[in-house]
Design a protein around this motif. Structure first.
Motif, mmCIF file in Angstrom:
data_model
loop_
_atom_site.group_PDB
_atom_site.id
_atom_site.type_symbol
_atom_site.label_atom_id
_atom_site.label_comp_id
_atom_site.label_asym_id
_atom_site.label_seq_id
_atom_site.Cartn_x
_atom_site.Cartn_y
_atom_site.Cartn_z
ATOM 1 N N LEU A 45 1.249 -3.495 12.358
ATOM 2 C CA LEU A 45 1.530 -3.696 10.269
ATOM 3 C C LEU A 45 2.220 -3.630 9.476
ATOM 4 C CD1 LEU A 45 -0.868 -6.080 9.204
ATOM 5 C CD2 LEU A 45 -1.570 -4.404 8.304
ATOM 6 N N VAL A 46 2.842 -2.242 10.043
ATOM 7 C CA VAL A 46 3.665 -2.097 9.044
ATOM 8 C C VAL A 46 5.205 -2.774 9.313
ATOM 9 C CG1 VAL A 46 5.267 0.036 8.553
ATOM 10 C CG2 VAL A 46 3.206 0.437 8.254
ATOM 11 N N GLY A 47 5.394 -2.089 10.562
ATOM 12 C CA GLY A 47 6.718 -3.761 11.019
ATOM 13 C C GLY A 47 6.950 -4.864 10.837
ATOM 14 N N VAL A 48 5.567 -5.804 11.007
ATOM 15 C CA VAL A 48 5.334 -7.006 10.148
ATOM 16 C C VAL A 48 5.337 -7.353 8.508
ATOM 17 C CG1 VAL A 48 4.002 -9.244 9.825
ATOM 18 C CG2 VAL A 48 4.289 -7.745 11.589
ATOM 19 N N PHE A 49 5.574 -6.462 7.805
ATOM 20 C CA PHE A 49 5.076 -6.283 6.535
ATOM 21 C C PHE A 49 6.969 -5.576 6.215
ATOM 22 C CE2 PHE A 49 2.637 -5.139 2.580
ATOM 23 C CZ PHE A 49 3.534 -4.382 1.846
ATOM 24 N N ALA A 83 -0.407 -11.898 9.689
ATOM 25 C CA ALA A 83 -0.379 -10.747 10.753
ATOM 26 C C ALA A 83 -1.363 -9.827 10.407
ATOM 27 C CB ALA A 83 0.640 -9.785 10.373
ATOM 28 N N ALA A 84 -2.522 -9.508 8.608
ATOM 29 C CA ALA A 84 -3.574 -8.996 8.585
ATOM 30 C C ALA A 84 -4.977 -9.489 8.805
ATOM 31 C CB ALA A 84 -3.732 -8.402 6.981
ATOM 32 N N LEU A 85 -4.412 -10.833 8.824
ATOM 33 C CA LEU A 85 -6.254 -11.501 8.885
ATOM 34 C C LEU A 85 -6.110 -11.299 10.841
ATOM 35 C CD1 LEU A 85 -5.689 -14.911 6.211
ATOM 36 C CD2 LEU A 85 -6.888 -12.665 6.351
ATOM 37 N N ALA A 86 -4.796 -11.573 11.072
ATOM 38 C CA ALA A 86 -4.763 -11.795 13.153
ATOM 39 C C ALA A 86 -5.731 -10.254 13.766
ATOM 40 C CB ALA A 86 -3.262 -11.599 13.769
ATOM 41 N N VAL A 87 -4.708 -8.635 12.821
ATOM 42 C CA VAL A 87 -5.481 -7.660 12.858
ATOM 43 C C VAL A 87 -6.873 -8.234 12.390
ATOM 44 C CG1 VAL A 87 -4.949 -5.055 12.489
ATOM 45 C CG2 VAL A 87 -3.118 -7.091 12.721
ATOM 46 N N ALA A 88 -7.202 -7.955 12.120
ATOM 47 C CA ALA A 88 -9.189 -8.143 11.191
ATOM 48 C C ALA A 88 -9.363 -8.657 12.399
ATOM 49 C CB ALA A 88 -8.851 -8.817 9.936
ATOM 50 N N ALA A 89 -8.610 -10.117 12.597
ATOM 51 C CA ALA A 89 -9.696 -10.524 13.944
ATOM 52 C C ALA A 89 -9.800 -9.848 14.519
ATOM 53 C CB ALA A 89 -9.070 -12.088 13.797
ATOM 54 N N VAL A 90 -8.606 -9.811 15.642
ATOM 55 C CA VAL A 90 -9.063 -9.039 17.197
ATOM 56 C C VAL A 90 -10.044 -7.874 16.651
ATOM 57 C CG1 VAL A 90 -7.435 -7.446 18.678
ATOM 58 C CG2 VAL A 90 -6.888 -8.975 17.525
ATOM 59 N N LEU A 91 -9.629 -6.508 15.712
ATOM 60 C CA LEU A 91 -10.374 -5.453 16.010
ATOM 61 C C LEU A 91 -11.728 -6.191 15.177
ATOM 62 C CD1 LEU A 91 -8.668 -3.574 13.437
ATOM 63 C CD2 LEU A 91 -8.710 -2.908 15.775
ATOM 64 N N ALA A 92 -12.172 -7.072 14.897
ATOM 65 C CA ALA A 92 -13.912 -8.024 14.722
ATOM 66 C C ALA A 92 -14.416 -8.174 15.948
ATOM 67 C CB ALA A 92 -13.970 -9.087 14.214
ATOM 68 N N LEU A 93 -13.725 -9.217 16.913
ATOM 69 C CA LEU A 93 -14.142 -9.455 18.018
ATOM 70 C C LEU A 93 -14.024 -8.423 18.898
ATOM 71 C CD1 LEU A 93 -11.989 -12.567 18.403
ATOM 72 C CD2 LEU A 93 -14.066 -12.764 18.079
ATOM 73 N N ARG A 94 -13.161 -7.022 19.449
ATOM 74 C CA ARG A 94 -13.477 -6.048 20.238
ATOM 75 C C ARG A 94 -14.809 -5.424 21.119
ATOM 76 N NH1 ARG A 94 -9.605 -0.754 19.191
ATOM 77 N NH2 ARG A 94 -10.937 -0.468 17.371
#
Length: 431
Positions: A248-252, A406-417
């Motif tokens: 996420l820092v990289g995208v930022f 990117a933040a929303l995508a990572v949050a979605a991945v973590l929620a689905l895990r």
């Protein structure tokens, strides 16, 4: 403890359980060496902002092209993309204080060269580009060393607070540096801004030299061996909370922080002003950033969820700024950008440092710096091209929408895990 167990524990465990453990916003200032170190950073960071503003404006004056400003930015960070992890590996192998003394002198030499060329009238875009690369090589070593050195200046319980205070100092100098740079540009010329930066590097050189080395807490240097970079990558891969934060820092860093490109263009094209307004924009960002850094300094828990929220807030704020109907609204939203920007940066940085073992810290922070600053050679020219050919508001909107997505995508991945894990478990039981 397994990496997976460490993943869960690190996100929920307070880094310091009591007031003596760093709850106070200024707790790290109790340490003498840190006070000395921060004093040196006041000088160095003020000079950095003086030079950054002058260099951005000089490039724009010579070329009349926001894309050229983006290229100059990209060239400053290209060495970090290529050698960022190598800089972190060197930081793990050699005394960090000695490395920083060398990098201060090298940075002063780059600033002095810019000053001489500009004052003598021999400066050119080519010279700016070459010196941007040379300066980037210095930063590729200096930045991961500086990031990990904080952990040797203060005891472990003060690391988070020290990182946040260091970020607050950096942003406080942003209140002074742009104003000084604007005055110098408007009175004696851009070259003298570079000369002032060269002189200000005496500050960190002196303070690093006067630190009490017996009170430092150096990490045992790792010996030279094959595969040390690969082992650091495996180490991060085994710790998803570290990996997601660095990603996420990289995208930022790649898309969110192209301020020299979009803010110079907003000042000159959208609001039809000069270097003074661009300097004002940086001061406004700094006001919000100081608040954000101090908020981060008061945090005692390490949560990936908070990092995601702050990244999303920053993306949303920059998107709103892109479509601000007037200067007043734009300035107000810049403050919100500053708060969320520095809170995100300080908490992400300190979290990664606290999540990793000290013997890996230099290399992991080298990776951190690589993705955070090394993405600029990609994002800077892209943002510059969009700004020049589509419009400054479009360029700034992209800089906000990409981190938000990117933040929303990572949050979605973590929620689905956990959902996917339960499905796999159910399928295994059914089979």
């Amino acid at each position: 403890m397994t990496p997976a167990a460490a993943d869960a524990a690190a996100q929920d465990t307070p880094t310091a359980p009591g007031p003596a453990r760093g709850r106070a916003t200024f707790a790290a200032l109790r340490v003498r060496n840190f006070r000395i170190y921060v004093t040196g950073q006041l000088f160095a960071n003020t000079g950095v902002w003086v030079q950054n503003i002058a260099l951005d404006w000089l490039t724009l004056e010579l070329t009349h092209s926001p894309a050229a400003v983006g290229i100059a930015m990209a060239l400053q960070f290209l060495p970090i993309l290529l050698f960022g992890m190598h800089g972190g590996m060197i930081a793990d192998r050699y005394p960090k204080r000695n490395i920083l003394l060398v990098t201060q002198l090298c940075s002063a030499s780059v600033a002095a060269t810019l000053a001489v060329l500009t004052i003598s009238g021999r400066i050119s875009v080519t010279a700016i580009y070459v010196l941007a690369v040379v300066g980037g090589l210095v930063v590729a070593l200096d930045n991961p060393t500086r990031q990990s050195f904080v952990g040797e200046v203060v005891p472990a319980q003060y690391v988070r607070n020290a990182i946040a205070l260091n970020a607050a100092v950096f942003q406080t100098t942003r209140l002074v540096g742009p104003a000084v740079s604007s005055v110098l540009i408007g009175t004696v010329g851009t070259g003298w801004a570079f000369a002032v930066n060269a002189l200000l590097y005496l500050g960190p050189t002196v303070t690093l030299s006067t630190m009490r080395t017996a009170e430092l807490q150096p990490v045992h240097a790792i010996p030279r061996a094959k595969g040390q970079l690969r082992s650091a990558l495996r180490y991060v891969a085994d710790r998803p909370h570290v990996g997601w934060t660095i990603a996420l820092v990289g995208v930022f860093g790649t898309f969110g922080l192209n301020f020299p490109v979009v803010l110079t263009a907003m000042a000159s094209e959208t609001f039809h002003a000069g270097a003074g307004l661009y300097g004002t924009f940086n001061v406004v960002l700094a006001v919000g950033s100081v608040v954000g850094a101090l908020i981060a300094g008061g945090r005692t828990r390490t949560r990936l969820r908070l990092i995601l929220v702050l990244a999303a807030c920053f993306g949303a704020a920059q998107t709103l700024a892109a479509f601000a109907p007037n200067l007043t609204v734009f300035v107000v939203v810049l403050v919100a950008m500053g708060v969320s920007n520095l809170a995100f940066q300080a908490i992400a940085n300190s979290s990664v440092q606290l999540w990793v073992d000290p013997e890996y810290r230099g290399r992991v922070m080298g990776l951190y710096v690589l993705v955070f600053m090394g993405g600029t050679p990609i994002g800077g020219p892209i943002t510059g091209w969009i700004t020049e050919h589509v419009g400054v508001r479009a360029g700034m909107a992209v800089c906000g929408l990409v981190p938000l997505a990117a933040a929303l995508a990572v949050a979605a991945v973590l929620a689905l895990r956990p959902v996917l894990a339960r499905r796999r478990e159910a399928a295994a039981l059914a089979g």
